[in-house]
Design a protein around this motif. Structure first.
Motif: not given
Length: 194
Positions: A156-162
């Protein structure tokens, strides 16, 4: 000057997708419905206290606008959401049905910086993952409240990215709900290059 605070609900592995209901073919829709007590037990949360406005991405806004206006004002969340000024970032909608709402288009970073410079209290972002990641990347976030629920979703889509640079946070409070959810409040410290 106002602060910009993110209030996010995530699994222990950082997933925020489909917290309250279906989202495409995500296999665990509504996974967060078991943990509402974490919010109810958190009177110090930025969700209500000191909030002068809410900021949403289009998709989260549409989900919220379909539900909260019909909820009674004896629900503290409904009372806060329905009365406060709301802003929605969108390139596809021009009018908003949930009053009072202003649509933000164009130069989003400068528009939000201008909102922070006026008024008092906090502008609170609820959910709105894509917008939250943009605001973090742009260095516009002052505070972060995480409701971390005790499960691993694995997908699933996570809160933190690059992020463009390292960001330090300072823990200001930590609480645990009866079901084991952590409520973590942070403020952002200085940025540092990688």
């Amino acid at each position: 000057m106002r602060t910009l605070d993110l209030v996010e609900f995530v699994s222990l592995d950082g997933v925020m997708q489909a917290l309250a209901g279906p989202d495409g073919d995500f296999p665990y829709p509504g996974w967060g419905n078991r943990y509402p007590v974490a919010v109810e037990e958190d009177p110090g949360s930025q969700t209500f206290a000191g909030t002068s406005a809410y900021l949403f991405g289009r998709r989260t806004y549409e989900e919220m606008a379909a539900f909260w206006p019909s909820q009674p004002d004896d629900n503290p969340m409904a009372a806060s959401l329905n009365a406060a000024q709301k802003y929605v970032v969108s390139s596809t909608i021009t009018e908003a049905s949930w009053d009072p709402t202003t649509v933000i288009t164009g130069d989003v970073a400068n528009s939000i910086a201008a909102l922070k410079a006026e008024g008092h209290g906090a502008i609170v972002v609820l959910g709105s993952g894509q917008l939250a990641r943009f605001l973090l990347s742009a260095g516009l976030v002052d505070g972060l409240t995480l409701f971390v629920h005790p499960l691993l979703l694995g997908t699933g889509m996570r809160l933190f990215g690059e992020l463009p640079e390292l960001r330090r946070l300072q823990l200001t409070s930590c609480r645990t709900s009866e079901l084991g959810s952590l409520v973590l409040n942070y403020t952002f410290g200085d940025t540092e290059p990688r």
